[in-house]
Design an enzyme around this catalytic site. Structure first.
Site, PDB file in Angstrom:
ATOM      1  N   ARG A  96       0.832  -1.216   0.000  1.00 31.72           N
ATOM      2  CA  ARG A  96       0.000   0.000   0.000  1.00 31.72           C
ATOM      3  C   ARG A  96       0.862   1.260   0.000  1.00 31.72           C
ATOM      4  O   ARG A  96       0.489   2.279   0.594  1.00 31.72           O
ATOM      5  CB  ARG A  96      -0.972   0.028   1.178  1.00 31.72           C
ATOM      6  CG  ARG A  96      -1.792  -1.226   1.356  1.00 31.72           C
ATOM      7  CD  ARG A  96      -2.505  -1.625   0.102  1.00 31.72           C
ATOM      8  NE  ARG A  96      -3.281  -2.858   0.295  1.00 31.72           N
ATOM      9  CZ  ARG A  96      -3.945  -3.462  -0.683  1.00 31.72           C
ATOM     10  NH1 ARG A  96      -3.901  -2.969  -1.913  1.00 31.72           N
ATOM     11  NH2 ARG A  96      -4.629  -4.549  -0.453  1.00 31.72           N
ATOM     12  N   ASN A 123       2.490  -7.690   7.553  1.00 30.26           N
ATOM     13  CA  ASN A 123       2.433  -9.000   6.899  1.00 30.26           C
ATOM     14  C   ASN A 123       3.887  -9.433   6.738  1.00 30.26           C
ATOM     15  O   ASN A 123       4.600  -8.929   5.866  1.00 30.26           O
ATOM     16  CB  ASN A 123       1.750  -8.905   5.531  1.00 30.26           C
ATOM     17  CG  ASN A 123       0.286  -8.543   5.678  1.00 30.26           C
ATOM     18  OD1 ASN A 123      -0.436  -9.145   6.462  1.00 30.26           O
ATOM     19  ND2 ASN A 123      -0.153  -7.525   4.944  1.00 30.26           N
ATOM     20  N   GLU A 146      -6.098 -12.003   8.167  1.00 31.50           N
ATOM     21  CA  GLU A 146      -5.774 -12.029   6.732  1.00 31.50           C
ATOM     22  C   GLU A 146      -4.636 -13.002   6.419  1.00 31.50           C
ATOM     23  O   GLU A 146      -3.693 -12.680   5.702  1.00 31.50           O
ATOM     24  CB  GLU A 146      -5.445 -10.620   6.226  1.00 31.50           C
ATOM     25  CG  GLU A 146      -6.609  -9.653   6.371  1.00 31.50           C
ATOM     26  CD  GLU A 146      -6.370  -8.292   5.738  1.00 31.50           C
ATOM     27  OE1 GLU A 146      -5.210  -7.854   5.682  1.00 31.50           O
ATOM     28  OE2 GLU A 146      -7.354  -7.675   5.300  1.00 31.50           O
ATOM     29  N   ARG A 170     -18.582  -7.734   9.327  1.00 32.48           N
ATOM     30  CA  ARG A 170     -17.160  -7.452   9.552  1.00 32.48           C
ATOM     31  C   ARG A 170     -16.961  -6.337  10.579  1.00 32.48           C
ATOM     32  O   ARG A 170     -15.997  -6.348  11.341  1.00 32.48           O
ATOM     33  CB  ARG A 170     -16.507  -7.083   8.215  1.00 32.48           C
ATOM     34  CG  ARG A 170     -15.082  -6.622   8.354  1.00 32.48           C
ATOM     35  CD  ARG A 170     -14.420  -6.566   6.996  1.00 32.48           C
ATOM     36  NE  ARG A 170     -13.150  -5.851   7.082  1.00 32.48           N
ATOM     37  CZ  ARG A 170     -12.345  -5.635   6.056  1.00 32.48           C
ATOM     38  NH1 ARG A 170     -12.671  -6.095   4.858  1.00 32.48           N
ATOM     39  NH2 ARG A 170     -11.218  -4.981   6.204  1.00 32.48           N
ATOM     40  N   LYS A 208      -7.563  -0.047  14.778  1.00 33.59           N
ATOM     41  CA  LYS A 208      -7.820   0.865  13.654  1.00 33.59           C
ATOM     42  C   LYS A 208      -8.922   1.855  14.015  1.00 33.59           C
ATOM     43  O   LYS A 208      -9.853   1.509  14.744  1.00 33.59           O
ATOM     44  CB  LYS A 208      -8.219   0.080  12.404  1.00 33.59           C
ATOM     45  CG  LYS A 208      -7.050  -0.631  11.753  1.00 33.59           C
ATOM     46  CD  LYS A 208      -7.384  -1.151  10.356  1.00 33.59           C
ATOM     47  CE  LYS A 208      -6.161  -1.872   9.784  1.00 33.59           C
ATOM     48  NZ  LYS A 208      -6.331  -2.334   8.399  1.00 33.59           N
ATOM     49  N   ASP A 234     -11.919  -0.496   7.727  1.00 34.36           N
ATOM     50  CA  ASP A 234     -10.536  -0.485   7.243  1.00 34.36           C
ATOM     51  C   ASP A 234     -10.164   0.863   6.622  1.00 34.36           C
ATOM     52  O   ASP A 234     -10.028   0.956   5.403  1.00 34.36           O
ATOM     53  CB  ASP A 234     -10.355  -1.612   6.202  1.00 34.36           C
ATOM     54  CG  ASP A 234      -8.887  -1.908   5.931  1.00 34.36           C
ATOM     55  OD1 ASP A 234      -8.038  -1.328   6.621  1.00 34.36           O
ATOM     56  OD2 ASP A 234      -8.603  -2.717   5.032  1.00 34.36           O
ATOM     57  N   GLU A 255      -4.351   4.579   1.152  1.00 38.74           N
ATOM     58  CA  GLU A 255      -4.838   3.391   0.446  1.00 38.74           C
ATOM     59  C   GLU A 255      -6.228   3.602  -0.159  1.00 38.74           C
ATOM     60  O   GLU A 255      -6.444   3.363  -1.337  1.00 38.74           O
ATOM     61  CB  GLU A 255      -4.851   2.194   1.403  1.00 38.74           C
ATOM     62  CG  GLU A 255      -5.409   0.942   0.762  1.00 38.74           C
ATOM     63  CD  GLU A 255      -5.358  -0.271   1.686  1.00 38.74           C
ATOM     64  OE1 GLU A 255      -4.890  -0.137   2.832  1.00 38.74           O
ATOM     65  OE2 GLU A 255      -5.804  -1.348   1.247  1.00 38.74           O
TER      66      GLU A 255
END
Ligand code: GCU
Length: 718
Positions: free
Chosen positions: A191, A233, A316, A366, A390, A395, A423
């Site tokens: 991103r 990640n 994820e 979600r 967050k 998101d 993003e």
């Protein structure tokens, strides 16, 4: 046309990586030459550099102060000394308390009376023609010096009665989603919209870290004091930063340290298996805990001021404690215990949801996920765990309600996580100044006007409200934000996106600063304070830019209508039939997600009162979030008096007009700002104009075709 690649990757094993297809338009190129000075051009030091400056104190950060002052005075004909001159009175004294000259004893006693300032606080005063900054530690002195730079000439005019300055948040962290390797789908910086990583190139640490030093300096001047140097990640090469590549971590920490910034590492929860050759990463297995203890000891030996670990677990596709029947508290506490002897912190992310949802199943929401996972764990986390939440429940959309998790864990240190990298907000091709959103979040009062604000929760400030009694009143979890920086000449792709990077540091230091005050500071430092036309044009362009972006993209709290994978440009049904759990449920009669307790997913019940009731009630729910909480007919009349469908048309037409106005304003600055900045912004504005039209026409056409309701003003819809 839907992006087929995105449809097919939706269930891939590494979902967040797989979601991106070719970025559009092309990303920034890396620029190896000297980068743009951002908010620290030489001119920003003119006021300080032309003065007689006295510095006093010892230590690494005091040396940084001396170096900065030496450079400034060399450039602007001032002087710097570290012993008092007998004959000349200094214009500026920058001193540690225990080295302060007698001549500033009055300010020293003001500092003592001000109460504990912490390592990063300072006292500023001006009297008898001398401006004085005193601090007890080098970090405070450095912050004080940058404060004087920000003030410019006004630091040397009127008297200033001693002012106490200290950061509201102890932890002010920027997270880099940087990879060492270039990922085939995600690129090097996940991103990232600003070129390659400032840390890594050619499969390893960059050999020239001068840009990192420049970056550290910019961050210190804005207020950031922690940096995570790799992606949440954690891929194979980056996992090795914990062990075989530890020297790289130490080298980066050496660059950040003189600017008072501590280094953090994102780690894989499966590291004992990946790196330690073990058969399990079970947090209840004592050999696993010992492995982490031993590794952390080695990390600390290499990086004595190591900040700690950042973990994305069971999210994820990332590994986590669920594989062993354990929960997030079990996982986080194991790492926290390994770090505790060295003062390190675990930032454990609350971004956990089911990304293999069935779109036919309307009961799974979600938005509910982070609360459902984490609220029951309140009270179970060790003191050196920070749960990183967050800002909204989905998101980083341009408009979301504030995450209810922030109000649900009074016995846990909570950090709010913001996304500086754009993003979902135009990918640094669109102007979108995000401080208004962040400021709204920090100022949100979950228990109503008389209760504490989110910033009270994240700062750990003592609160009169009994519903929130954090164990240690000084132990808020602070602020974390995803960086927008890369090897681009302007650091951030869009030169005006530098304002977001500056603002996040300033808000982390002081969440009560207004977005417009921050903007004024930033534009004065970046473009100079002398030209009122440039300052006012830039401020006008940025001030309403988040509302503008929202106007041509996301109506009334509906988010995620983006192109799947890369998330740029409109994709109205892009996520409508995917497992990602992001839907708008538009049909011929209406649009929106019913998240009420009465008839929907019950998400409104995750808020305390009064918000649970306000969001539940169609008549009280704020317009801008209406479709986040309710499914309504297109003809529903908003509090504004407009109908939902007419609001969609009106905002999409006016959003494009606002972008056109922005572009006209910018063209008036030709010749007034540096040509390279002018050209880059101009190029980006052209793309923003093109893309905003695409959004307008696709969104309006989509909803016209669904609803059959014409625009009451008869404008062109396709
Ligand atoms: C978003 C983003 C991912 C990122 C994730 C996260 O889903 O698209 O690239 O990994 O957030 O915050 O972990």
């Amino acid at each position: 046309m839907p992006d087929q690649s995105a449809v097919s990757v939706a269930s891939a094993s590494h979902p967040s990586a797989a979601r991106r297809s070719t970025p559009h338009p092309p990303a920034c190129a890396d620029d190896p030459s000297a980068p743009h000075p951002a908010w620290l051009p030489d001119s920003a030091f003119a006021a300080v550099g032309s003065r007689r400056v006295l510095t006093a104190g010892e230590g690494l950060l005091v040396d940084t102060v001396r170096l900065e002052i030496a450079q400034a005075t060399a450039a602007f004909s001032g002087t710097v000394a570290d012993v008092p001159h007998d004959d000349t009175q200094p214009d500026l004294v920058l001193a540690l308390l225990d080295h302060a000259p007698q001549t500033v004893a009055d300010v020293a006693s003001a500092l003592r009376e001000a109460g504990p300032l912490g390592e990063e606080g300072f006292v500023l005063a001006r009297r008898a023609g001398t401006t004085v900054v005193l601090a007890t530690h080098g970090a405070g002195l450095l912050a004080g010096m940058f404060h004087v730079v920000r003030l410019g000439e006004s630091a040397f005019s009127a008297d200033i009665t001693p002012e106490r300055h200290a950061p509201a948040h102890a932890l002010r962290k920027l997270d880099h989603w940087d990879n060492i390797d270039v990922h085939p789908v995600m690129g090097q910086v996940e991103r990232g919209y600003s070129g390659g990583s400032v840390f890594y190139a050619d499969g390893g640490l960059r050999t020239d870290l001068s840009r990192v030093r420049g970056y550290a300096r910019l961050l210190a001047a804005s207020g950031i004091n922690r940096v995570t140097i790799n992606n949440v990640n954690v891929h194979a090469s980056e996992a090795l930063l914990l062990t075989r590549r530890l020297a790289d971590v130490a080298a980066l920490a050496d660059v950040f340290r003189p600017y008072g910034i501590r280094t953090h590492l994102a780690v894989s929860f499966a590291a004992p298996i990946l790196l330690g050759g073990m058969s399990t990463a079970d947090p209840h297995d004592s050999t696993v805990a010992s492995w982490w203890e031993q590794v952390t000891r080695t990390v600390h030996a290499a990086v004595p001021d190591f900040g700690g670990y950042v973990v994305k677990a069971d999210s994820e596709g990332q590994p986590g404690p669920f594989s062993y029947g354990r929960d997030h508290a079990d996982g986080a506490n194991m790492l926290a215990r390994a770090l505790a002897p060295y003062g390190g912190v675990v930032h454990w992310r609350a971004f956990v949801y089911d990304n293999h949802q069935d779109w036919r199943d309307r009961s799974t929401d979600r938005a509910r996920a982070a609360y459902d996972h984490f609220a029951p764990l309140d009270g179970r986390f060790d003191d050196n765990v920070v749960v990183q939440v967050k800002l909204g429940p989905i998101d980083f959309q341009v408009r979301e309600p504030v995450s209810p998790v922030l109000a649900a864990m009074p016995r846990t240190r909570l950090a709010v996580e913001l996304q500086v990298t754009q993003e979902y907000t135009g990918q640094q091709k669109h102007v979108c100044y995000l401080a208004p959103q962040w400021s709204e979040v920090m100022g949100f009062r979950p228990w109503g006007q008389d209760g504490p604000a989110v910033s009270d929760i994240t700062t750990g400030a003592p609160s009169p409200d009994a519903r929130r009694s954090v164990r240690d009143p000084h132990a808020g979890g602070g602020l974390a934000a995803v960086s927008n920086v890369g090897m681009d000449q302007f650091w951030t792709g869009h030169p005006l996106a530098q304002a977001n990077l500056y603002a996040v540091g300033r808000l982390a230091w002081d969440p009560s600063l207004t977005p417009s005050a921050i903007l004024a500071e930033w534009s004065a430092l970046t473009f100079g304070a002398d030209d009122p036309v440039v300052a006012s044009t830039v401020q006008t362009m940025l001030t309403g830019s988040r509302d503008t972006y929202e106007a041509y993209t996301a109506p009334l709290g509906v988010g995620f209508m983006v192109h799947p994978g890369h998330h740029y440009g409109p994709g109205i049904d892009g996520y409508e039939y995917t497992p990602w759990g992001t839907y708008h449920f538009a049909d011929r009669d209406g649009v929106g997600v019913d998240r009420t307790r009465a008839s929907g997913t019950g998400y409104t019940g995750q808020y305390p009162q009064p918000w649970a009731a306000i969001y539940e009630d169609l008549d009280q729910c704020p317009d801008e979030l209406l479709l986040f909480f309710h499914h309504v007919p297109y003809t529903h009349v908003l509090r504004s008096g407009s109908t939902v469908i007419q609001h969609i048309y009106d905002t999409h037409f006016s959003g494009v007009e606002q972008v056109d106005a922005m572009a006209r304003s910018w063209s008036g600055l030709a010749g007034l700002v540096a040509p390279d900045v002018y050209d880059r912004v101009q190029e980006r504005l052209e793309e923003q104009q093109r893309c905003a039209r695409e959004w307008r026409d696709q969104v309006n056409t989509y909803f016209f075709r669904k609803s059959g309701v014409p625009d009451e003003r008869g404008r062109q819809i396709f």
